[in-house]
Write a protein that holds these residues in place. Structure first.
Motif, PDB file in Angstrom:
ATOM      1  N   GLY A   1       0.803  -1.214   0.000  1.00 31.45           N
ATOM      2  CA  GLY A   1       0.000   0.000   0.000  1.00 31.45           C
ATOM      3  C   GLY A   1       0.839   1.268   0.000  1.00 31.45           C
ATOM      4  N   MET A   2       2.159   1.124  -0.135  1.00 34.06           N
ATOM      5  CA  MET A   2       3.038   2.293  -0.195  1.00 34.06           C
ATOM      6  C   MET A   2       2.787   3.079  -1.471  1.00 34.06           C
ATOM      7  N   ARG A   3       3.063   4.347  -1.420  1.00 32.39           N
ATOM      8  CA  ARG A   3       2.948   5.178  -2.629  1.00 32.39           C
ATOM      9  C   ARG A   3       3.942   4.681  -3.677  1.00 32.39           C
ATOM     10  N   LYS A   4       3.561   4.848  -4.942  1.00 35.57           N
ATOM     11  CA  LYS A   4       4.380   4.340  -6.044  1.00 35.57           C
ATOM     12  C   LYS A   4       5.810   4.873  -5.990  1.00 35.57           C
ATOM     13  N   HIS A   5       5.980   6.149  -5.695  1.00 32.87           N
ATOM     14  CA  HIS A   5       7.317   6.751  -5.627  1.00 32.87           C
ATOM     15  C   HIS A   5       8.185   6.022  -4.601  1.00 32.87           C
ATOM     16  N   LYS A   6       7.646   5.743  -3.429  1.00 29.94           N
ATOM     17  CA  LYS A   6       8.374   5.058  -2.365  1.00 29.94           C
ATOM     18  C   LYS A   6       8.687   3.616  -2.774  1.00 29.94           C
ATOM     19  N   ARG A   7       7.716   2.947  -3.427  1.00 33.41           N
ATOM     20  CA  ARG A   7       7.904   1.550  -3.847  1.00 33.41           C
ATOM     21  C   ARG A   7       9.024   1.404  -4.857  1.00 33.41           C
ATOM     22  N   GLN A   8       9.322   2.464  -5.611  1.00 30.74           N
ATOM     23  CA  GLN A   8      10.329   2.375  -6.663  1.00 30.74           C
ATOM     24  C   GLN A   8      11.755   2.615  -6.165  1.00 30.74           C
ATOM     25  N   GLU A   9      11.930   2.913  -4.901  1.00 32.86           N
ATOM     26  CA  GLU A   9      13.272   3.082  -4.354  1.00 32.86           C
ATOM     27  C   GLU A   9      13.997   1.744  -4.352  1.00 32.86           C
ATOM     28  N   LYS A  10      15.104   1.674  -5.068  1.00 33.55           N
ATOM     29  CA  LYS A  10      15.829   0.412  -5.202  1.00 33.55           C
ATOM     30  C   LYS A  10      16.370  -0.090  -3.855  1.00 33.55           C
ATOM     31  N   GLY A  11      16.787   0.828  -3.006  1.00 29.02           N
ATOM     32  CA  GLY A  11      17.300   0.434  -1.699  1.00 29.02           C
ATOM     33  C   GLY A  11      16.264  -0.269  -0.852  1.00 29.02           C
ATOM     34  N   LEU A  12      15.005   0.073  -1.061  1.00 29.21           N
ATOM     35  CA  LEU A  12      13.926  -0.545  -0.305  1.00 29.21           C
ATOM     36  C   LEU A  12      13.868  -2.046  -0.585  1.00 29.21           C
ATOM     37  N   VAL A  13      14.011  -2.433  -1.845  1.00 26.81           N
ATOM     38  CA  VAL A  13      14.002  -3.857  -2.206  1.00 26.81           C
ATOM     39  C   VAL A  13      15.155  -4.577  -1.511  1.00 26.81           C
ATOM     40  N   ASP A  14      16.341  -3.965  -1.482  1.00 25.53           N
ATOM     41  CA  ASP A  14      17.508  -4.589  -0.841  1.00 25.53           C
ATOM     42  C   ASP A  14      17.295  -4.757   0.664  1.00 25.53           C
ATOM     43  N   ALA A  15      16.735  -3.740   1.297  1.00 21.12           N
ATOM     44  CA  ALA A  15      16.497  -3.818   2.742  1.00 21.12           C
ATOM     45  C   ALA A  15      15.436  -4.865   3.067  1.00 21.12           C
ATOM     46  N   VAL A  16      14.374  -4.924   2.259  1.00 20.50           N
ATOM     47  CA  VAL A  16      13.334  -5.933   2.483  1.00 20.50           C
ATOM     48  C   VAL A  16      13.883  -7.326   2.168  1.00 20.50           C
ATOM     49  N   SER A  17      14.728  -7.440   1.147  1.00 21.53           N
ATOM     50  CA  SER A  17      15.363  -8.727   0.832  1.00 21.53           C
ATOM     51  C   SER A  17      16.198  -9.220   2.015  1.00 21.53           C
ATOM     52  N   ALA A  18      16.939  -8.317   2.634  1.00 21.30           N
ATOM     53  CA  ALA A  18      17.736  -8.689   3.813  1.00 21.30           C
ATOM     54  C   ALA A  18      16.825  -9.180   4.935  1.00 21.30           C
ATOM     55  N   THR A  19      15.667  -8.548   5.076  1.00 24.88           N
ATOM     56  CA  THR A  19      14.710  -8.961   6.107  1.00 24.88           C
ATOM     57  C   THR A  19      14.188 -10.366   5.816  1.00 24.88           C
ATOM     58  N   ILE A  20      13.913 -10.655   4.543  1.00 28.82           N
ATOM     59  CA  ILE A  20      13.440 -11.993   4.158  1.00 28.82           C
ATOM     60  C   ILE A  20      14.535 -13.033   4.399  1.00 28.82           C
ATOM     61  N   ILE A  21      15.778 -12.687   4.075  1.00 32.36           N
ATOM     62  CA  ILE A  21      16.908 -13.604   4.341  1.00 32.36           C
ATOM     63  C   ILE A  21      16.984 -13.898   5.834  1.00 32.36           C
ATOM     64  N   LEU A  22      16.864 -12.865   6.649  1.00 29.26           N
ATOM     65  CA  LEU A  22      16.939 -13.022   8.098  1.00 29.26           C
ATOM     66  C   LEU A  22      15.772 -13.865   8.613  1.00 29.26           C
ATOM     67  N   GLN A  23      14.578 -13.595   8.118  1.00 23.37           N
ATOM     68  CA  GLN A  23      13.403 -14.357   8.556  1.00 23.37           C
ATOM     69  C   GLN A  23      13.531 -15.822   8.154  1.00 23.37           C
ATOM     70  N   THR A  24      14.079 -16.082   6.973  1.00 27.82           N
ATOM     71  CA  THR A  24      14.303 -17.460   6.518  1.00 27.82           C
ATOM     72  C   THR A  24      15.240 -18.179   7.483  1.00 27.82           C
ATOM     73  N   TYR A  25      16.305 -17.498   7.885  1.00 20.74           N
ATOM     74  CA  TYR A  25      17.246 -18.076   8.841  1.00 20.74           C
ATOM     75  C   TYR A  25      16.562 -18.353  10.180  1.00 20.74           C
ATOM     76  N   MET A  26      15.792 -17.371  10.659  1.00 18.58           N
ATOM     77  CA  MET A  26      15.102 -17.534  11.947  1.00 18.58           C
ATOM     78  C   MET A  26      14.117 -18.691  11.902  1.00 18.58           C
ATOM     79  N   ASP A  27      13.403 -18.810  10.788  1.00 22.66           N
ATOM     80  CA  ASP A  27      12.448 -19.914  10.623  1.00 22.66           C
ATOM     81  C   ASP A  27      13.164 -21.264  10.614  1.00 22.66           C
ATOM     82  N   SER A  28      14.352 -21.318   9.995  1.00 20.82           N
ATOM     83  CA  SER A  28      15.092 -22.582   9.943  1.00 20.82           C
ATOM     84  C   SER A  28      15.614 -22.982  11.323  1.00 20.82           C
ATOM     85  N   LYS A  29      15.903 -21.997  12.166  1.00 19.23           N
ATOM     86  CA  LYS A  29      16.379 -22.282  13.524  1.00 19.23           C
ATOM     87  C   LYS A  29      15.262 -22.754  14.445  1.00 19.23           C
ATOM     88  N   ALA A  30      14.034 -22.406  14.095  1.00 16.37           N
ATOM     89  CA  ALA A  30      12.884 -22.700  14.986  1.00 16.37           C
ATOM     90  C   ALA A  30      12.571 -24.184  15.051  1.00 16.37           C
TER      91      ALA A  30
END
Length: 137
Positions: free
Chosen positions: A107-136
């Motif tokens: 639901g973010m505004r289109k301008h904000k969604r197009q920030e390339k750094g945002l994808v990288d930061a969210v990707s890092a969060t998904i990598i971290l969550q994947t690791y946390m899920d594997s440890k559980a």
């Protein structure tokens, strides 16, 4: 202590961390690869990190991708500078697509969604969550 994850790219490194109880993975920031060492030195003076998790770029057949050589150098330097912090590598094949999808549905505004750094930061969060899920388990 926190867990910190990296989505390494040659233009930007997405960084995510857990809360101190390691319950929630949160996007922290993106930094240019030349600034990562100064960023880590500052961050690690304030916060304790127990483990580094690094996204490992693989091709569909499971072999290392072309960008894997950059990750190897990054991990080597991480080990040298922070020998007391273990490093775990996590398959990151679909994280950018997943991150883009999550951002599009946010639901973010289109301008904000197009920030390339945002994808990288969210990707890092998904990598971290994947690791946390594997440890559980």
């Amino acid at each position: 202590m926190r867990i910190m994850a990296f989505d390494y790219g040659t233009k930007r490194i997405g960084i995510a961390v857990t809360d101190p109880m390691q319950l929630i993975a949160t996007s922290l920031t993106t930094v240019h690869p030349e600034e990562i060492w100064e960023f880590l030195a500052d961050y690690l003076q304030k916060e304790e990190v127990e483990t580094f998790v690094v996204g490992k770029p693989l091709q569909m057949d499971g072999t290392a991708s072309q960008s894997a050589q950059h990750i190897v150098g990054f991990i080597r330097k991480l080990r040298k500078i922070y020998p007391g912090i273990p490093i775990v590598e996590i398959d990151e094949r679909f994280t950018s697509k997943m991150a883009s999808s999550v951002i599009a549905q946010s639901g973010m505004r289109k301008h904000k969604r197009q920030e390339k750094g945002l994808v990288d930061a969210v990707s890092a969060t998904i990598i971290l969550q994947t690791y946390m899920d594997s440890k559980a388990f």
